[in-house]
Design an enzyme around this catalytic site. Structure first.
Site, PDB file in Angstrom:
ATOM      1  N   HIS A 119      51.821   3.855  17.025  1.00 35.75           N
ATOM      2  CA  HIS A 119      52.769   4.878  17.486  1.00 35.75           C
ATOM      3  C   HIS A 119      52.274   6.268  17.103  1.00 35.75           C
ATOM      4  O   HIS A 119      51.843   6.489  15.981  1.00 35.75           O
ATOM      5  CB  HIS A 119      54.136   4.606  16.861  1.00 35.75           C
ATOM      6  N   ASP A 177      58.151  16.035  29.125  1.00 39.54           N
ATOM      7  CA  ASP A 177      57.936  14.994  28.118  1.00 39.54           C
ATOM      8  C   ASP A 177      59.014  13.944  28.337  1.00 39.54           C
ATOM      9  O   ASP A 177      60.183  14.197  28.055  1.00 39.54           O
ATOM     10  CB  ASP A 177      58.022  15.583  26.709  1.00 39.54           C
ATOM     11  N   MET A 178      58.634  12.800  28.824  1.00 43.53           N
ATOM     12  CA  MET A 178      59.634  11.837  29.272  1.00 43.53           C
ATOM     13  C   MET A 178      59.160  10.408  29.136  1.00 43.53           C
ATOM     14  O   MET A 178      57.968  10.112  29.237  1.00 43.53           O
ATOM     15  CB  MET A 178      59.974  12.099  30.737  1.00 43.53           C
ATOM     16  N   GLY A 311      61.336  21.303  29.462  1.00 42.95           N
ATOM     17  CA  GLY A 311      60.928  21.696  28.119  1.00 42.95           C
ATOM     18  C   GLY A 311      61.643  22.915  27.576  1.00 42.95           C
ATOM     19  O   GLY A 311      61.487  23.254  26.401  1.00 42.95           O
TER      20      GLY A 311
END
Length: 350
Positions: A119, A177-178, A311
């Site tokens: 991660h 950012d998704m 954003g």
């Protein structure tokens, strides 16, 4: 103890001390900490300092290498493949985007992939590295199987997030950012921690039925956004992050939270585009500002007071929290202080 507000620098210092006790060197601990707190500053608390306990657990179980020897396995003028050596994904990803930016500055467009990783925090951190260098940045990562394919109920795909960031002039950069799911797993985690319900279109339970209970959603599967559209994007992200890099993909990706007997072995893919290969950066930014202003000053739909660019909400949140501090929940503070105590870190959040 109740919810409390902390200054950004204090949280970074606390995080660094935790990570150094876990075996990371000074530089890597600083890199990871900055990325974690940037998530908190942007209002994405699910990927912020609250993630330290699960990272610590995986390091202590030998599932994350705290001292990775990151290697370049393949490289040419416009691309490279890095082996993260099963380290924290933030470390290899930061190096990957740095290399990607360097190559794009010379060759126009560059891509750098990472394998054998974990991660890596928020995607936007890496794409914003590119905009600071006047480049367009893209970042993709696959995740453990959290999402059902369109029409299915088995967890076969990750939420497989992506980010695209484009520099602007006087206006804030455009930062997409998704997750490719309706909501990221982290949002269900936050809802569970707070004892809140979730929207009905976020997830299904193990029987394939819609649920508003975050616990049932976490046990079941996330849903792709836009039905087949998010489903298609999720497959693409899995291909460039998993198959191309030689990492795990689909249901084989290790879960950060659930697979405490094996490494995640996920992959990441970064891309940078040198705008000046096509147009002077000053002219590009001028036109970006015009586009942004045209959109933001356009007529609003009923019920809307403001039109945001991608954003922009996170940009505003960053300014606010950098000035006023980051609020952590009572539960998060307790978990972090317990971790510090167990590791022998003298500092406490108070």
């Amino acid at each position: 103890m109740s919810d409390m507000i902390f200054k950004c620098d204090n949280l970074i210092s606390f995080s660094q001390e935790i990570l150094k006790k876990l075996g990371l060197n000074e530089n890597d601990a600083k890199t990871v900490s900055k990325i974690l707190i940037e998530a908190d500053l942007r209002g994405i608390s699910s990927h912020g300092i609250a993630r330290l306990p699960i990272y610590a657990k995986r390091i202590e179980y030998g599932l994350i290498n705290p001292k990775p020897a990151i290697k370049v396995l393949e490289e040419n003028q416009t691309s490279a493949l890095l082996d993260a050596d099963n380290g924290m994904g933030h470390i290899a990803s930061y190096q990957a985007m740095e290399l990607c930016i360097k190559k794009a500055k010379i060759s126009g467009t560059a891509s750098v992939a990472v394998k054998n990783s974990n991660h890596f925090g928020i995607n936007a951190y890496y794409t914003m590295m590119a905009t600071k260098a006047n480049l367009i940045g893209m970042a993709f990562t696959n995740t453990s199987p959290l999402m059902a394919p369109f029409g299915g109920r088995e967890r076969l795909l990750g939420s497989n997030p992506l980010s695209i960031a484009i520099p602007a002039g006087n206006e804030p950069d455009v930062v997409i950012d998704m997750a490719t799911s309706v909501a990221a797993r982290g949002k269900l985690e936050v809802a569970e921690r707070k004892g809140e319900s979730i929207p009905k279109d976020w997830a299904i339970d193990e029987k394939g039925e819609a649920t508003i209970d975050p616990r049932k959603g976490l046990a079941g599967a996330l849903l792709p956004f836009g039905g087949p559209k998010g489903y298609g994007l999720a497959i693409f992200v899995d291909i460039v992050s998993g198959i191309i890099t030689g990492s795990n993909f689909g249901p084989n990706c290790g879960s950060l939270f659930e697979d405490l007997d094996r490494p995640q072995n996920i992959g990441h893919f970064f891309l940078a585009i040198n705008i000046e290969n096509f147009i002077e950066i000053k002219e590009f930014k001028k036109k970006m500002d015009i586009m942004i202003q045209n959109i933001k000053t356009s007529k609003k739909a009923v019920g809307f007071q403001r039109i945001y660019m991608p954003g922009e909400i996170e940009y505003d949140k960053h300014i606010e929290l950098l000035k006023n501090g980051i609020k952590l929940s009572e539960n998060t503070i307790e978990q972090l202080n317990k971790l510090a105590q167990n590791l022998g870190v003298p500092n406490r959040l108070s």
